[in-house]
Design a protein around this motif. Sequence first.
Motif, mmCIF file in Angstrom:
data_model
loop_
_atom_site.group_PDB
_atom_site.id
_atom_site.type_symbol
_atom_site.label_atom_id
_atom_site.label_comp_id
_atom_site.label_asym_id
_atom_site.label_seq_id
_atom_site.Cartn_x
_atom_site.Cartn_y
_atom_site.Cartn_z
ATOM 1 N N ASP A 147 0.824 -1.208 0.000
ATOM 2 C CA ASP A 147 0.000 0.000 0.000
ATOM 3 C C ASP A 147 0.859 1.259 0.000
ATOM 4 O O ASP A 147 0.573 2.224 -0.718
ATOM 5 C CB ASP A 147 -0.925 0.012 1.218
ATOM 6 C CG ASP A 147 -2.074 -0.968 1.075
ATOM 7 O OD1 ASP A 147 -2.148 -1.628 0.019
ATOM 8 O OD2 ASP A 147 -2.883 -1.081 2.002
ATOM 9 N N SER A 166 -6.103 4.846 2.266
ATOM 10 C CA SER A 166 -7.331 4.061 2.471
ATOM 11 C C SER A 166 -7.771 3.375 1.187
ATOM 12 O O SER A 166 -8.201 2.214 1.200
ATOM 13 C CB SER A 166 -8.458 4.961 2.979
ATOM 14 O OG SER A 166 -8.125 5.520 4.223
ATOM 15 N N LEU A 169 -5.574 0.455 0.542
ATOM 16 C CA LEU A 169 -5.884 -0.613 1.493
ATOM 17 C C LEU A 169 -7.129 -1.376 1.066
ATOM 18 O O LEU A 169 -7.172 -2.613 1.108
ATOM 19 C CB LEU A 169 -6.072 -0.024 2.892
ATOM 20 C CG LEU A 169 -6.393 -1.022 4.018
ATOM 21 C CD1 LEU A 169 -5.269 -2.036 4.167
ATOM 22 C CD2 LEU A 169 -6.628 -0.284 5.330
#
Length: 270
Positions: A147, A166, A169
Amino acid sequence: MKTLENQTLLFDEDCPLCQVYTTSFIKAGMLDENGKKSFSNLSEDEKNFIDIERASNEIALVDNKNKTVIYGIDSLLKVIENSFPWMEKVGNFAVIKFLLKKLYSFISYNRKVIIPNKKTEKTIQCTPSFNYKYRILYIAFAILMTDLTLYNFSELITDLPKGNFSKELILALGQILFQSLFLMKFDKKVILNYVGNLMTVSIFGSLLLTPILILNQFLSIPEIMIIGWFGTTVLIMFLEHFRRIKLLELPNYLCYTWVLFPLSFLILIL
């Protein structure tokens, strides 16, 4: 180097890393010429006093004279400390030894998803026990590393929407869940073995992207070159994923679903 005599490390012949460091000990003179032995070549006598299951998880150092055995980080420290006595205090310092043991276990229990090998017909194999804790930790570590790399790399391509951690992820977790759906007929160990291999491919891809991230700190790299590097990396990852699928004897369609999910995600965000 001071040679540790009459001591033999039992190594996993299917693990390249194990072969490298045991051979290096001998070449450096830290062990004598009989200082390593393939796990699959254990004699019947050795099987009587060696804990086979433990030796599969933790490399064993056999005292050939006294027929005693030590395992894991303790065996490696004994070899190193014999040539570098100052390492004894450092290696046996409580906090350092604790961390070394955890790191050793993290690598050892995951070594078959880091570097897989073909199934063989050997009567005795050096295959680590399945450890859920260390497998999940490995997957979490791989997700974090991947990530961070993808987030930073996406910043170099102006045509892509601005990335955030985010989003990367969600992509990583979604990929794992999506691929797992096609393995529901298998047991959870098979699924976690596959996911471990999947995340190793992701780490491999992250390492291939890292040189561009470093060079970009010092040079202005044309975006077309960045995109080309990314495309080449994806192709290499696809081929490595395909190779691992063959070794694991899993369905070939997993390679195509592996490509389908991120493409669908990319279309949605664009």
